[in-house]
Design an enzyme around this catalytic site. Structure first.
Site, PDB file in Angstrom:
ATOM      1  N   PHE A  62      44.680 -29.164 -93.831  1.00 20.82           N
ATOM      2  CA  PHE A  62      43.401 -28.481 -94.022  1.00 20.82           C
ATOM      3  C   PHE A  62      42.817 -28.080 -92.662  1.00 20.82           C
ATOM      4  O   PHE A  62      42.750 -28.900 -91.747  1.00 20.82           O
ATOM      5  CB  PHE A  62      42.424 -29.397 -94.770  1.00 20.82           C
ATOM      6  CG  PHE A  62      41.235 -28.664 -95.286  1.00 20.82           C
ATOM      7  CD1 PHE A  62      41.311 -27.939 -96.464  1.00 20.82           C
ATOM      8  CD2 PHE A  62      40.042 -28.666 -94.589  1.00 20.82           C
ATOM      9  CE1 PHE A  62      40.214 -27.238 -96.945  1.00 20.82           C
ATOM     10  CE2 PHE A  62      38.935 -27.967 -95.062  1.00 20.82           C
ATOM     11  CZ  PHE A  62      39.028 -27.248 -96.241  1.00 20.82           C
ATOM     12  N   ASP A  91      42.514 -38.546 -94.455  1.00 16.50           N
ATOM     13  CA  ASP A  91      41.584 -37.635 -95.116  1.00 16.50           C
ATOM     14  C   ASP A  91      41.851 -37.740 -96.624  1.00 16.50           C
ATOM     15  O   ASP A  91      42.918 -37.348 -97.094  1.00 16.50           O
ATOM     16  CB  ASP A  91      41.808 -36.202 -94.610  1.00 16.50           C
ATOM     17  CG  ASP A  91      40.748 -35.239 -95.121  1.00 16.50           C
ATOM     18  OD1 ASP A  91      40.234 -35.464 -96.233  1.00 16.50           O
ATOM     19  OD2 ASP A  91      40.454 -34.256 -94.413  1.00 16.50           O
ATOM     20  N   TYR A 122      32.006 -34.136-103.133  1.00 18.18           N
ATOM     21  CA  TYR A 122      31.779 -33.060-104.116  1.00 18.18           C
ATOM     22  C   TYR A 122      33.027 -32.639-104.883  1.00 18.18           C
ATOM     23  O   TYR A 122      32.943 -31.813-105.766  1.00 18.18           O
ATOM     24  CB  TYR A 122      31.173 -31.824-103.439  1.00 18.18           C
ATOM     25  CG  TYR A 122      31.934 -31.332-102.227  1.00 18.18           C
ATOM     26  CD1 TYR A 122      33.044 -30.515-102.373  1.00 18.18           C
ATOM     27  CD2 TYR A 122      31.548 -31.689-100.955  1.00 18.18           C
ATOM     28  CE1 TYR A 122      33.750 -30.077-101.272  1.00 18.18           C
ATOM     29  CE2 TYR A 122      32.245 -31.260 -99.836  1.00 18.18           C
ATOM     30  CZ  TYR A 122      33.350 -30.451 -99.999  1.00 18.18           C
ATOM     31  OH  TYR A 122      34.050 -30.028 -98.908  1.00 18.18           O
ATOM     32  N   LYS A 123      34.191 -33.181-104.526  1.00 21.40           N
ATOM     33  CA  LYS A 123      35.421 -32.787-105.230  1.00 21.40           C
ATOM     34  C   LYS A 123      35.573 -33.666-106.474  1.00 21.40           C
ATOM     35  O   LYS A 123      34.750 -33.578-107.368  1.00 21.40           O
ATOM     36  CB  LYS A 123      36.589 -32.847-104.260  1.00 21.40           C
ATOM     37  CG  LYS A 123      36.460 -31.757-103.180  1.00 21.40           C
ATOM     38  CD  LYS A 123      37.541 -31.781-102.129  1.00 21.40           C
ATOM     39  CE  LYS A 123      37.347 -30.593-101.182  1.00 21.40           C
ATOM     40  NZ  LYS A 123      38.158 -30.725 -99.950  1.00 21.40           N
ATOM     41  N   ARG A 149      46.223 -22.428-107.465  1.00 21.91           N
ATOM     42  CA  ARG A 149      46.104 -23.887-107.425  1.00 21.91           C
ATOM     43  C   ARG A 149      45.359 -24.369-108.665  1.00 21.91           C
ATOM     44  O   ARG A 149      44.279 -23.873-108.976  1.00 21.91           O
ATOM     45  CB  ARG A 149      45.344 -24.234-106.141  1.00 21.91           C
ATOM     46  CG  ARG A 149      45.424 -25.644-105.691  1.00 21.91           C
ATOM     47  CD  ARG A 149      44.723 -25.832-104.362  1.00 21.91           C
ATOM     48  NE  ARG A 149      43.277 -25.713-104.476  1.00 21.91           N
ATOM     49  CZ  ARG A 149      42.403 -26.290-103.655  1.00 21.91           C
ATOM     50  NH1 ARG A 149      42.826 -27.017-102.640  1.00 21.91           N
ATOM     51  NH2 ARG A 149      41.117 -26.125-103.824  1.00 21.91           N
TER      52      ARG A 149
HETATM   53  C1  LIG Z   1      37.727 -30.000 -98.804  1.00 23.43           C
HETATM   54  C2  LIG Z   1      38.322 -30.608 -97.592  1.00 23.43           C
HETATM   55  C3  LIG Z   1      37.516 -30.866 -96.467  1.00 23.43           C
HETATM   56  C4  LIG Z   1      36.119 -30.364 -96.463  1.00 23.43           C
HETATM   57  O1  LIG Z   1      35.343 -30.746 -95.382  1.00 23.43           O
HETATM   58  P1  LIG Z   1      33.782 -30.427 -95.430  1.00 23.43           P
HETATM   59  O2  LIG Z   1      33.291 -30.912 -94.151  1.00 23.43           O
HETATM   60  O3  LIG Z   1      33.241 -31.146 -96.638  1.00 23.43           O
HETATM   61  O4  LIG Z   1      33.609 -28.972 -95.622  1.00 23.43           O
HETATM   62  C5  LIG Z   1      38.092 -31.552 -95.411  1.00 23.43           C
HETATM   63  N1  LIG Z   1      39.394 -31.942 -95.447  1.00 23.43           N
HETATM   64  C6  LIG Z   1      40.189 -31.672 -96.515  1.00 23.43           C
HETATM   65  C7  LIG Z   1      41.604 -32.122 -96.522  1.00 23.43           C
HETATM   66  C8  LIG Z   1      39.672 -30.979 -97.601  1.00 23.43           C
HETATM   67  O5  LIG Z   1      40.446 -30.688 -98.636  1.00 23.43           O
END
Ligand SMILES: *Cc1c(COP(=O)(O)O)cnc(C)c1O
Length: 409
Positions: free
Chosen positions: A124, A194, A219-220, A368
């Site tokens: 990511f 992560d 939020y996921k 996805r």
């Molecule tokens: C969604 C996601 C993030 C998001 O980070 P934010 O700071 O909440 O925007 C970070 N790492 C991964 C692997 C993600 O999928």
């Protein structure tokens, strides 16, 4: 596997009733709970109470009387069982990006004689950007990005921190969290995980796996609402020696004595930076109440079953449509998603949405599907693939309105 099998699985599903805990638009199949979890039915009333009673009536008194000041630690404690974390190793604060930076800095400080942050190429973007930011601030730090099959060979005595996503956002491939943590420890490296795509849906077992540090999104799969605050985990054994580089007043040992110089709070409190968003915390707390009686092993089991159904339905209904399954087929090697590469992934994704199936698109060319085990019936996954097969056969995805780009894909 056919549709009737899916209906039978739904009849025996111990999580079937959990669907009622969420507001879902009528007739919609939601395959994007991995990007933004659905709204728990209890959240609006909870937010109204915080707005009208605690803020409206209580005003500033609510920091004490409504427990606002303790909310980050209280919500963290509610999350702990879902992650396999004993008490007092989690904090809710900031965003995943910011927490990642804080912990990456702290972890590299614990291995000052080593230079390398080892991570997966193509992970990511925010993870890589923040590792680069750390390297720009500290020339001693070197970021090494490697293909997954090269990681093991590069994990040696030069590595300070192994930074990995438990589940890859684009491919859905899942790393064995315990095995990689053990491998890192054998060469004296620390791990930063992560958990954006695993918190609330997969077993993480942080304590038993010996994880050092972890971050993830609220939020996921945790359903805390758009932009919900993030969580961070620091194993108890590192808490005295690991420091937050962002020395804000909320991480001070005594924030309300307003001292001239910083002194880090003991335990997890030091990982706060500034005033927490109480409204956002209230929404996350309401969502975590939905998970109260749920076992992560049970969530993972159903998520895997939903992925199996998607794979079977694709084989049965779309054998020659040119989809390449990027996600490993072995259930323990994938997260709660299926990623399909296809040259027409974007218009297909748009046409699916128009037909009542919300999935998402990740460039280049990936459709996805996320499988939230709380929201989805087994038959929903089967039916979503049926919708995809129909619009593929009929060529409906060719319509001009499905070719337009959007700001948020
Ligand atoms: C969604 C996601 C993030 C998001 O980070 P934010 O700071 O909440 O925007 C970070 N790492 C991964 C692997 C993600 O999928």
């Amino acid at each position: 596997m056919n549709r009737a099998d899916c209906l039978a699985l739904d009849r025996d599903d111990p999580l079937a009733a959990a669907r009622e805990r969420f507001h879902l638009p009528e007739g919609l199949i939601y395959l994007d709970g991995n990007s933004l979890g659905a709204l728990p039915r209890t959240t609006p009333a909870r937010l109204a109470e915080v707005l009208e009673q605690q803020w409206g009536e209580g005003l500033v008194r609510s920091w004490n009387t409504a427990g606002w000041v303790d909310a980050p630690a209280r919500v963290a404690a509610r999350l702990a069982p879902l992650l396999g974390a004993g008490p007092d190793q989690l904090m809710i604060a900031d965003s995943t990006s910011i927490n990642l930076f804080k912990l990456l800095w702290a972890a590299t400080r614990l291995r000052p004689e080593r230079r390398v942050v080892l991570m997966e190429a193509g992970d990511f973007p925010t993870d890589a950007y923040l590792a680069q930011a750390l390297a720009a601030l500290d020339p001693h730090v070197h970021v090494l990005r490697a293909a997954p099959e090269q990681l093991a060979a590069l994990l040696d005595e030069r590595v300070a921190v192994l930074l990995l996503s438990h589940v890859h956002y684009r491919t859905g491939a899942r790393h064995d969290l315990a095995a990689w943590t053990a491998r890192a420890h054998r060469v004296g490296a620390l791990t930063l995980w992560d958990l954006a795509h695993s918190a609330g849906v997969l077993r993480c077992d942080l304590d038993n796996s010996g994880v050092d540090f972890a971050v993830g999104c609220g939020y996921k799969f945790l359903n805390g609402g758009p932009g919900a605050p993030s969580f961070l985990y620091v194993a108890a054994r590192h808490q005295a020696a690991a420091f937050n580089p962002l020395q804000g007043w909320f991480g001070h040992a005594r924030p309300f004595t307003f001292e001239a110089d910083y002194q880090a709070a003991p335990g997890m409190a030091r990982w706060q930076v500034g005033t927490p968003s109480i409204l956002a915390l209230a929404a996350l707390e309401a969502a975590l109440n939905v998970f109260r009686d749920l076992d992560p092993a049970q969530l993972e089991h159903k998520a895997q079953a939903l992925g199996d159904i998607a794979l079977a339905a694709l084989e049965a209904q779309l054998p020659d449509a040119g989809f390449t399954v990027l996600t490993p087929r072995e259930p323990t090697a994938r997260g709660a998603q299926l990623s399909l590469a296809h040259p027409q992934a974007w218009p297909l994704c748009r046409a699916l949405a128009a037909a009542g199936v919300l999935a998402d698109y990740r460039p280049p060319g990936v459709l996805r599907m996320g499988f939230s085990p709380l929201l989805l019936r087994h038959v929903d996954v089967w039916d979503a693939v049926t919708v995809l097969a129909e619009l593929w056969r009929e060529g409906r995805w060719r319509a001009p309105q499905f070719q337009q780009p959007e700001t948020v894909p």
